[in-house]
Design a protein around this motif. Sequence first.
Motif, short mmCIF file in Angstrom:
data_model
loop_
_atom_site.label_atom_id
_atom_site.label_comp_id
_atom_site.label_asym_id
_atom_site.label_seq_id
_atom_site.Cartn_x
_atom_site.Cartn_y
_atom_site.Cartn_z
N ALA A 83 6.22 -27.37 6.63
CA ALA A 83 5.56 -26.25 7.28
C ALA A 83 5.98 -26.17 8.74
N PRO A 84 6.11 -24.96 9.29
CA PRO A 84 6.47 -24.83 10.69
C PRO A 84 5.37 -25.38 11.59
N THR A 85 5.77 -25.88 12.75
CA THR A 85 4.80 -26.44 13.69
C THR A 85 3.78 -25.40 14.09
N ASP A 86 4.25 -24.19 14.36
CA ASP A 86 3.37 -23.08 14.72
C ASP A 86 3.72 -21.89 13.84
N PRO A 87 2.89 -21.59 12.82
CA PRO A 87 3.21 -20.50 11.89
C PRO A 87 3.33 -19.15 12.58
N ARG A 88 2.74 -19.00 13.76
CA ARG A 88 2.82 -17.72 14.46
C ARG A 88 4.24 -17.43 14.93
N GLN A 89 5.07 -18.48 15.03
CA GLN A 89 6.44 -18.31 15.49
C GLN A 89 7.43 -18.23 14.33
N PHE A 90 6.93 -18.24 13.10
CA PHE A 90 7.81 -18.19 11.93
C PHE A 90 8.63 -16.91 11.96
N LEU A 91 9.92 -17.03 11.71
CA LEU A 91 10.81 -15.88 11.77
C LEU A 91 11.62 -15.77 10.49
N LYS A 92 11.56 -14.59 9.89
CA LYS A 92 12.38 -14.29 8.72
C LYS A 92 12.79 -12.84 8.84
N SER A 93 14.03 -12.54 8.52
CA SER A 93 14.49 -11.16 8.66
C SER A 93 15.60 -10.89 7.65
N ASP A 94 15.70 -9.62 7.25
CA ASP A 94 16.73 -9.23 6.30
C ASP A 94 16.68 -7.71 6.12
N TYR A 95 17.76 -7.16 5.61
CA TYR A 95 17.76 -5.75 5.23
C TYR A 95 17.16 -5.63 3.83
N LEU A 96 16.16 -4.76 3.69
CA LEU A 96 15.53 -4.50 2.40
C LEU A 96 15.38 -3.00 2.22
N LYS A 97 15.35 -2.57 0.98
CA LYS A 97 15.08 -1.16 0.70
C LYS A 97 13.57 -0.97 0.69
N PHE A 98 13.11 0.05 1.41
CA PHE A 98 11.69 0.23 1.66
C PHE A 98 11.23 1.64 1.28
N LEU A 131 7.28 -6.39 10.63
CA LEU A 131 7.85 -5.32 11.46
C LEU A 131 8.99 -4.64 10.72
N LEU A 132 9.06 -3.31 10.81
CA LEU A 132 10.13 -2.54 10.19
C LEU A 132 10.93 -1.81 11.27
N TYR A 133 12.25 -2.03 11.25
CA TYR A 133 13.16 -1.39 12.20
C TYR A 133 14.13 -0.49 11.43
N ARG A 134 14.64 0.53 12.13
CA ARG A 134 15.64 1.39 11.50
C ARG A 134 16.89 0.60 11.17
N ASP A 135 17.31 -0.26 12.10
CA ASP A 135 18.42 -1.18 11.83
C ASP A 135 18.31 -2.35 12.80
N ILE A 136 19.23 -3.30 12.68
CA ILE A 136 19.15 -4.54 13.44
C ILE A 136 19.31 -4.33 14.94
N LYS A 137 19.90 -3.22 15.34
CA LYS A 137 20.14 -2.96 16.76
C LYS A 137 18.92 -2.42 17.49
N ASN A 138 17.98 -1.85 16.75
CA ASN A 138 16.80 -1.26 17.39
C ASN A 138 15.88 -2.34 17.96
N THR A 139 15.26 -2.02 19.08
CA THR A 139 14.33 -2.96 19.72
C THR A 139 12.88 -2.57 19.50
N LYS A 140 12.63 -1.34 19.09
CA LYS A 140 11.27 -0.88 18.85
C LYS A 140 11.04 -0.67 17.36
N ALA A 141 10.01 -1.29 16.84
CA ALA A 141 9.72 -1.20 15.41
C ALA A 141 9.16 0.18 15.05
N GLU A 142 9.60 0.70 13.91
CA GLU A 142 9.06 1.96 13.40
C GLU A 142 7.66 1.78 12.85
N LYS A 143 7.45 0.63 12.21
CA LYS A 143 6.14 0.32 11.63
C LYS A 143 5.86 -1.16 11.85
N GLU A 144 4.59 -1.49 11.98
CA GLU A 144 4.21 -2.90 12.05
C GLU A 144 2.80 -3.06 11.51
#
Length: 320
Positions: free
Chosen positions: A220-235, A261-274
Motif C-alpha cells: 500500500a502507498p504510504t499516503d493514498p492521497r498521493q496515489f497516481l495512475k493515468s492512462d488514455y481511456l475511452k469515455f 480527473l478527466l483531461y482532453r489530452d495529456i498536454k492539458n493542464t486543466k481538467a474537463e471533469k473531476e
Amino acid sequence: TDEKQRVKKYSTFIESLPKIYKSTLHALLQHLYRIQQCSHLNGMPSEKLAAVFSSCLFQTQGQTPQEMSVIRDLISNYVTLFSVNEDQVQQMETENSFITRWNEKKDTAGTQTRASGDLIFEVYLEKREPEQCCLIKLSPSMRSCELAETALSMRSDTFKADDLWTTFEVIENGELERPLHHSEKILEQVLEWSALDCPSSAFLVIKKFAGAKRMAGGKAPTDPRQFLKSDYLKFSDGSSKLLSGHKFQDKYVVLRSEKLLLYRDIKNTKAEKEIQLKMVKCYLGLKKKLKPPCNWGFTVYTDKHQWHFCCDRRETQISW
C-alpha cells in the motif's frame, strides 16, 4: 409521573410471568411496536392497535378504556419494559427502513421484492442459478466478509483456505458488478437498491476475485492521497445529446489526490471533469445499451452522474 409509575408496575408484573408467557408477550409487543413506528404509512398508531388487540390479551371483553389504555402503554413502552438495548432498537429501525423503502419502490415501479419481512435474502455462490442459492438472514451489522463466510459454510463443498472469496453486488441485470470491501455492511448497500429503476434485478453473489489477491499482496502507498495512475481511456457520460449520442471519446484519465480527473489530452493542464473518490462507487462492466467499443470497462456512479470507461483488456479494467 403517572406514566413512569404505571411502567414500573407493568415491569414488575411482566417479570412475574412464567417464562413462556413472558417470551410470547415480548414477541407480540415487539411486532406491534414496529407496526406503530410506521404509523405514518400504515395508519396504525398504538391507540388503534390497542383497540384491536386488547380483546385478545384480556379474559374480559377487552374493550373498556382502561384495558385499551394498558395495551397502548405496553406497546409504547416496549423498549423500556423489556430492556431492549440500543443496538436492537437500531436494528429494528434499520429493518423498518428497509421494508418501507422497498415497498415504496414496489408501489411506484411495479417491481417485486425478494426480501421478506424478516430480511432473508437470496445469496448466490459463483453464479446466479437456483441450485447455487443460499437463503441468509442479513442483520444490519453483517459485513461483506461475514456474509461470504456464512454462504460458504452452508455448502458441503470444500474450499481452499487461501482462496479469496469476495461478495459482489450485481446490478443492471448482471451487466455491472462491484466487489465489496470486506468491511462494508451488506444491508446498507442493499438499501440503496431501492433507488434503482428495477430493484429486483439486483442480487448478491459470492465468488473468487483475482483482483483481491493482487490488492492484498501489493504494498500500500504510504499516503493514498498521493496515489497516481493515468492512462488514455475511452469515455462516455451516457448522455443522449443529439450530437454525441452514446459515443465514447478518448480522454486522458488521472487518479490523484483522492480525485478522478478527466483531461482532453495529456498536454492539458486543466481538467474537463473531476470528481471526489469518496463520493463514488466503481462497478466492473458497462451497460450494453451504450454500445461500448470493447468488452472491458468500468462504470463510476455518483448520486447524479454515471461515467463509463472502456479498457483495452481485462488486466487494465481490474487495475483501475
